[in-house]
Write a protein that holds these residues in place. Structure first.
Motif, PDB file in Angstrom:
ATOM      1  N   ILE A 140       0.834  -1.203   0.000  1.00  0.00           N
ATOM      2  CA  ILE A 140       0.000   0.000   0.000  1.00  0.00           C
ATOM      3  C   ILE A 140       0.868   1.252   0.000  1.00  0.00           C
ATOM      4  N   TRP A 141       1.895   1.263   0.863  1.00  0.00           N
ATOM      5  CA  TRP A 141       2.785   2.422   0.955  1.00  0.00           C
ATOM      6  C   TRP A 141       3.427   2.727  -0.395  1.00  0.00           C
ATOM      7  N   ARG A 142       3.986   1.721  -1.033  1.00  0.00           N
ATOM      8  CA  ARG A 142       4.641   1.943  -2.331  1.00  0.00           C
ATOM      9  C   ARG A 142       3.645   2.342  -3.394  1.00  0.00           C
ATOM     10  N   PHE A 143       2.468   1.738  -3.372  1.00  0.00           N
ATOM     11  CA  PHE A 143       1.460   2.077  -4.370  1.00  0.00           C
ATOM     12  C   PHE A 143       1.143   3.568  -4.319  1.00  0.00           C
ATOM     13  N   ILE A 144       1.051   4.120  -3.121  1.00  0.00           N
ATOM     14  CA  ILE A 144       0.705   5.526  -2.981  1.00  0.00           C
ATOM     15  C   ILE A 144       1.874   6.438  -3.322  1.00  0.00           C
ATOM     16  N   PHE A 145       3.060   6.131  -2.843  1.00  0.00           N
ATOM     17  CA  PHE A 145       4.162   7.086  -2.906  1.00  0.00           C
ATOM     18  C   PHE A 145       5.185   6.828  -4.014  1.00  0.00           C
ATOM     19  N   ASP A 146       5.220   5.648  -4.594  1.00  0.00           N
ATOM     20  CA  ASP A 146       6.151   5.375  -5.693  1.00  0.00           C
ATOM     21  C   ASP A 146       5.509   5.826  -6.998  1.00  0.00           C
ATOM     22  N   GLU A 147       6.122   6.811  -7.650  1.00  0.00           N
ATOM     23  CA  GLU A 147       5.513   7.362  -8.868  1.00  0.00           C
ATOM     24  C   GLU A 147       5.539   6.384 -10.030  1.00  0.00           C
ATOM     25  N   GLN A 148       6.314   5.314  -9.913  1.00  0.00           N
ATOM     26  CA  GLN A 148       6.366   4.334 -10.986  1.00  0.00           C
ATOM     27  C   GLN A 148       5.312   3.235 -10.844  1.00  0.00           C
ATOM     28  N   ILE A 149       4.553   3.272  -9.778  1.00  0.00           N
ATOM     29  CA  ILE A 149       3.494   2.284  -9.556  1.00  0.00           C
ATOM     30  C   ILE A 149       2.181   3.026  -9.403  1.00  0.00           C
ATOM     31  N   GLY A 150       1.164   2.576 -10.078  1.00  0.00           N
ATOM     32  CA  GLY A 150      -0.109   3.271  -9.990  1.00  0.00           C
ATOM     33  C   GLY A 150      -1.229   2.516 -10.662  1.00  0.00           C
ATOM     34  N   MET A 151      -2.299   3.235 -10.955  1.00  0.00           N
ATOM     35  CA  MET A 151      -3.518   2.626 -11.471  1.00  0.00           C
ATOM     36  C   MET A 151      -3.311   1.917 -12.808  1.00  0.00           C
ATOM     37  N   ARG A 152      -2.329   2.368 -13.591  1.00  0.00           N
ATOM     38  CA  ARG A 152      -2.128   1.795 -14.921  1.00  0.00           C
ATOM     39  C   ARG A 152      -1.193   0.584 -14.920  1.00  0.00           C
ATOM     40  N   CYS A 153      -0.684   0.216 -13.749  1.00  0.00           N
ATOM     41  CA  CYS A 153       0.258  -0.903 -13.684  1.00  0.00           C
ATOM     42  C   CYS A 153      -0.481  -2.230 -13.658  1.00  0.00           C
ATOM     43  N   ARG A 154      -1.220  -2.489 -14.697  1.00  0.00           N
ATOM     44  CA  ARG A 154      -1.963  -3.740 -14.835  1.00  0.00           C
ATOM     45  C   ARG A 154      -1.777  -4.266 -16.254  1.00  0.00           C
TER      46      ARG A 154
END
Length: 398
Positions: free
Chosen positions: A353-367
């Motif tokens: 959860i922490w990385r999902f929120i704060f890592d700019e390389q991980i997000g909604m499109r990483c599927r």
């Protein structure tokens, strides 16, 4: 493909390394340096979903495992323990609803119990319903449908009947655009792709998972849906109006808050993101669908929170063999260890959860997405690329 944490992710690696694709020294055909406009165009392109034309990996690996270890098929079938665990958790939640009947909603005691015990219990029931949707509590399909309605009671909102066809479609049509409702919609990808947007998503993701399926496509309603709604509303009404002295409106608020927190910033809620969001570095070559390179799209978690969540962390194992119940997934991993030991996996759902929120390389499109293929379990209205059909029970549970 580079590893990530034992999430197997390298947090320092940037997808924005993409400007050097196909050209030496990060230059383009004009021979000059990358302009701001060209960089923006590339970053926008490489920020999109990961598209692939390859078959989803689980069927291929399942066949390979069965060929190498035919004994794994003996692990399939219902787990009798499930019904006792569900009954115990339902009883615990009803007791806590009684215990908090006179406790103010806006109090530390109310929220602390709801977060520590209520959210963990309702997440357990979410995943009990997930198990039951695969007919893994009883041999009878009808018994499983009815027992899922019972497991639904402390969740306070009827959803077990609707969850099943959408979830089985997720298995049959993993990553298929317009069919797999576990995939973020284009709206989510555009408007939630920022730190604040991702924080909002993680806080309220229970609502996204509840509402998104109806936006993507709708399933036909059946008598099971009607029974699910009637039983749930009857249960909620009984707590508020029919059992004064034992329960109150605060009792229902406790159950609703437990369900909300179970799908919010709670450690066990990390599994929603951990299961299929890509935390691996994906090279430009792998991103090009024409190269038919497999991108990891399912991630397991082998930590202690599996104790509370029916081993849902063993998610590669679950997708490979949906007919193996939670108690036997570790045995599957042990038997077919050579198939699983090198797959990327997570060590911590909280860190996910922490990385999902704060890592700019991980997000909604990483599927990982597929343009076509798959079928809708149970029929319904869906995109034209779907092969819509009424599935037989043995097809659904295969």
């Amino acid at each position: 493909m580079a590893s990530a944490t034992q999430t197997k992710t390298n947090g320092a690696t940037k997808r924005k390394e993409a400007p050097a694709i196909g050209k030496p020294n990060g230059t383009f055909s004009n021979g000059g340096a990358v302009t701001a406009a060209e960089r923006d165009a590339i970053e926008n392109e490489y920020k999109d979903f990961f598209w692939t034309y390859t078959e989803e990996p689980h069927r291929t690996r399942r066949l390979a495992i069965i060929k190498a270890h035919p004994e794994v098929t003996k692990l399939c079938g219902p787990e009798p323990l499930t019904k006792y665990v569900v009954a115990g958790v339902v009883a615990l939640q009803i007791f806590l609803a009684h215990f908090l009947r006179n406790t103010p909603f806006w109090s530390l005691k109310f929220w602390a119990i709801a977060y520590v015990f209520g959210a963990t219990s309702n997440q357990n029931l979410f995943l009990a319903i997930h198990e039951i949707s695969h007919n893994l509590a009883f041999r009878s399909p009808l018994a499983n449908r009815l027992f899922a309605i019972f497991a639904n009671l402390p969740i306070a909102v009827p959803y077990s009947a609707s969850f099943r066809p959408y979830h089985l479609t997720h298995h049959k049509s993993l990553g298929v655009d317009g069919l797999d409702t576990d995939l973020p919609t284009a709206f989510e990808a555009v408007f939630l792709d920022s730190i604040l947007g991702k924080a909002f998503f993680c806080t309220f993701q229970i609502f996204f998972y509840a509402l998104r399926p109806m936006v993507v496509y709708r399933i036909p309603l059946t008598w099971v849906h009607a029974l699910n709604v009637a039983v749930q509303l009857g249960f909620d009404y009984a707590l508020v109006a029919l059992l004064p002295g034992y329960f109150s409106f605060h009792s229902v608020l406790y159950l609703l808050l437990s369900s909300f927190l179970a799908g919010s910033l709670h450690p066990t809620a990390g599994h929603f993101i951990a299961e299929h969001y890509v935390y691996e570095k994906v090279t430009p070559t792998a991103r090009d669908p024409a190269n038919n390179m497999e991108i990891p799209e399912t991630f397991s978690y082998y930590g202690p929170l599996n104790i509370f969540t029916y081993n849902v962390g063993l998610h590669n194992e679950h997708h490979d063999f949906p007919a193996i119940p939670w108690t036997r997934l570790p045995k599957l991993n042990e038997i077919a260890k050579e198939f699983y030991q090198d797959l990327p996996h997570h060590r911590s759902w909280s860190y996910v959860i922490w990385r999902f929120i704060f890592d700019e390389q991980i997000g909604m499109r990483c599927r990982v997405k597929r343009k076509a293929g798959g079928r809708v379990v149970g029929g319904g209205t869906a995109v034209a690329t779907a092969k819509v059909a009424d599935w037989k029970e043995d097809e659904i549970e295969a």
